[in-house]
Design a protein around this motif. Structure first.
Motif, short mmCIF file in Angstrom:
data_model
loop_
_atom_site.label_atom_id
_atom_site.label_comp_id
_atom_site.label_asym_id
_atom_site.label_seq_id
_atom_site.Cartn_x
_atom_site.Cartn_y
_atom_site.Cartn_z
N UNK A 266 0.84 -1.19 0.00
CA UNK A 266 0.00 0.00 0.00
C UNK A 266 0.88 1.24 0.00
N UNK A 267 0.67 2.10 -1.00
CA UNK A 267 1.43 3.35 -1.11
C UNK A 267 0.73 4.47 -0.35
N UNK A 268 -0.57 4.57 -0.52
CA UNK A 268 -1.37 5.55 0.21
C UNK A 268 -2.84 5.14 0.14
N UNK A 269 -3.61 5.75 1.03
CA UNK A 269 -5.05 5.51 1.09
C UNK A 269 -5.75 6.85 1.03
N UNK A 270 -6.68 7.00 0.09
CA UNK A 270 -7.47 8.23 -0.01
C UNK A 270 -8.73 8.01 0.79
N UNK A 271 -8.79 8.66 1.95
CA UNK A 271 -9.84 8.38 2.92
C UNK A 271 -9.89 9.56 3.90
N UNK A 272 -10.99 9.80 4.60
CA UNK A 272 -12.22 9.02 4.51
C UNK A 272 -13.16 9.55 3.42
N UNK A 273 -13.92 8.66 2.85
CA UNK A 273 -14.95 9.03 1.88
C UNK A 273 -16.30 8.50 2.37
N UNK A 274 -16.57 8.69 3.67
CA UNK A 274 -17.76 8.09 4.28
C UNK A 274 -19.06 8.64 3.71
N UNK A 275 -19.01 9.86 3.21
CA UNK A 275 -20.23 10.45 2.66
C UNK A 275 -20.38 10.14 1.19
N UNK A 276 -19.46 9.33 0.65
CA UNK A 276 -19.46 9.03 -0.78
C UNK A 276 -19.66 7.54 -0.99
N UNK A 277 -20.66 7.17 -1.76
CA UNK A 277 -20.88 5.77 -2.12
C UNK A 277 -20.22 5.54 -3.47
N UNK A 278 -18.90 5.31 -3.44
CA UNK A 278 -18.13 5.25 -4.68
C UNK A 278 -18.39 3.95 -5.43
N UNK A 279 -18.42 4.06 -6.74
CA UNK A 279 -18.56 2.87 -7.58
C UNK A 279 -17.59 2.93 -8.76
N UNK A 280 -17.73 3.91 -9.64
CA UNK A 280 -16.83 3.99 -10.78
C UNK A 280 -15.54 4.71 -10.42
N UNK A 281 -14.45 4.32 -11.10
CA UNK A 281 -13.15 4.94 -10.86
C UNK A 281 -12.41 5.06 -12.18
N UNK A 282 -11.73 6.19 -12.39
CA UNK A 282 -10.94 6.41 -13.60
C UNK A 282 -9.84 7.41 -13.29
N UNK A 283 -8.79 7.41 -14.11
CA UNK A 283 -7.67 8.32 -13.95
C UNK A 283 -7.58 9.21 -15.18
N UNK A 284 -7.25 10.48 -14.96
CA UNK A 284 -7.11 11.45 -16.05
C UNK A 284 -5.99 12.41 -15.69
N UNK A 285 -4.91 12.38 -16.49
CA UNK A 285 -3.76 13.22 -16.20
C UNK A 285 -3.32 12.98 -14.76
N UNK A 286 -3.31 14.01 -13.92
CA UNK A 286 -2.93 13.80 -12.52
C UNK A 286 -4.14 13.70 -11.60
N UNK A 287 -5.29 13.47 -12.19
CA UNK A 287 -6.53 13.48 -11.41
C UNK A 287 -7.12 12.08 -11.25
N UNK A 288 -7.95 11.95 -10.21
CA UNK A 288 -8.72 10.75 -9.91
C UNK A 288 -10.19 11.10 -10.00
N UNK A 289 -10.96 10.30 -10.75
CA UNK A 289 -12.39 10.54 -10.91
C UNK A 289 -13.17 9.40 -10.26
#
Length: 438
Positions: A266-289
């Motif tokens: 594990x390099x890092x963890x992006x958290x907390x996202x408790x208010x977010x019901x995440x499903x789809x994930x994609x990368x764009x340039x230096x961004x996370x969608x």
């Protein structure tokens, strides 16, 4: 002297007036403070009551979820046993039928040679090391692979695929029915899939891992588990791979994005996202969608986890969603989001400004019914899992509909990944990953 006495009397009267006003204001303040104190006491009491009720409800919910989970495991085990029993029975019947026939006239049994029941004509796109034989009829051609893909369909004998004609040329298919990395272990409910070079990555949330398979679908290694590193069990739902080869995992169990390397560190963890019901994930340039299905939003973060912006709320407008399921980005940084309940794909620029839509509700050409995952190929053609229409719908990069793929070959397709010569699709209901060779 009289004038000064008069001024003194006026000042005394003014003083007495101020004193009376002060007394009245003090009384009003005391009454107000008393009322506020009573209200605060009542509020605290209500808070304690609501907290107790919430705690009790949460406890009951946990107990109910535990019962449901146990029942679900029992049902899955029972269904698995039934499938194995039925498969064994079918194998015995097929074996008996393959080696003998019953004469209608005499009732005698006559043995046939194996090569008389199988055609020796080989399709041009099936290699020698895969080909065993073919049985043909007027509508379809079935070939049987002699390899078991390192454990796939180990309970059912050799895996079978079909060779046929799609809307675009010839294709063939392999079925991958779980891939035990340990003897007796059965993997269930594949969700997200992704190609990484020649390797195929498959997410198994209920098994807490992502499996990595080689180009021949032999087991290589796993990503995940991470025992003891998180509060709840690791449940990978979908995955995206950065140019740096870092692996970004939409991890539903702890509502977070886990970033790890290829050695499962594990390099890092992006958290907390408790208010977010995440499903789809994609990368764009230096961004996370990320798509937030219950919040009806598309979220944009840096790949280090810093929040940038978002678009969406519940609705049917151009910048609204009703269960945004999946997100993908093409080579021109056009962001595409599947809007499930609105039965369309909504496209945005890199700043999350709306551009255009693909699809309308329905089952005709260029229409969608519950679109799930999206993928793009090297030419930016768009592939959409048309869930309730049991097919894959393909568009050009300019939004023009091209064709419908794999009708009759997929049921409720959930996730999809595309390369130059392969398309991988997961089906939760059938517990399979289907790989189509183009």
């Amino acid at each position: 002297m009289r004038i000064m006495q008069g001024q003194l009397d006026e000042s005394r009267q003014e003083r007495d007036t101020f004193k009376e006003q002060t007394r009245l204001l003090t009384q009003e303040l005391e009454r107000t403070e008393s009322a506020l104190t009573k209200q605060q006491v009542a509020t605290d009491a209500m808070r304690e009551i609501f907290h107790a009720e919430l705690t009790e409800t949460q406890t009951k919910l946990q107990q109910t979820e535990a019962k449901l989970s146990a029942r679900k495991n029992d049902m899955e085990s029972e269904n698995r046993e039934k499938q194995i029993t039925a498969s064994e029975s079918e194998d015995r019947d097929n074996s008996a039928l393959h080696h003998s026939t019953i004469s209608k006239d005499t009732g005698d049994e006559s043995v046939q040679a194996d090569d008389t029941s199988v055609s020796e004509t080989k399709p041009t796109d099936v290699s020698d090391d895969m080909f065993v034989g073919m049985a043909t009829d007027e509508q379809t051609t079935i070939h049987i692979d002699k390899e078991d893909y390192g454990g796939f369909a180990s309970d059912h004998g050799a895996s079978t695929g079909s060779v046929g004609t799609a809307a675009e040329g010839n294709w063939k298919m392999k079925l991958l029915e779980g891939h035990p990395s340990q003897p007796g272990q059965v993997f269930i409910k594949a969700t997200g899939v992704a190609f990484h070079g020649d390797q195929l990555m498959v997410c198994y949330p209920d098994n807490h891992i992502i499996q990595i398979l080689d180009k021949d679908y032999a087991f290589l290694r796993v990503i995940g588990s991470f025992t003891g590193q998180f509060t709840k069990p690791f449940r990978p739902l979908d995955v995206a791979i950065a140019h740096s080869n870092l692996i970004f995992i939409n991890e539903r169990g702890n509502s977070q994005v886990v970033v790890c390397d290829e050695s499962n560190t594990v390099v890092r963890v992006i958290s907390p996202l408790k208010e977010v019901s995440i499903y789809g994930i994609a990368l764009m340039l230096r961004y996370l969608l990320l798509t937030d299905v219950k919040g009806h939003r598309l979220l944009k973060y840096t790949q280090d986890g810093e929040y940038v912006s978002e678009v969406g709320s519940k609705g049917s407008g151009n910048t609204e969603f009703d269960w945004p399921w999946s997100v993908v980005v093409n080579s021109n940084n056009v962001i595409m989001v599947s809007d499930c309940h609105n039965h369309c794909i909504k496209c945005f620029d890199s700043s999350l400004q709306f551009l255009y839509k693909l699809g309308t509700p329905g089952s005709g050409d260029g229409q969608l019914d519950w679109p799930c995952s999206i993928a793009v190929d090297k030419d930016d053609n768009v592939y959409v899992c048309d869930g309730s229409n049991d097919r894959i719908v393909k568009w050009r990069s300019d939004g023009k509909w091209i064709c419908n793929l794999f009708q009759g070959e997929v049921q409720n397709p959930l996730h999809i990944a595309v390369t130059a010569d392969r398309i991988a699709i997961t089906e939760v209901k059938s517990n399979t990953v289907k790989v189509f060779y183009l």
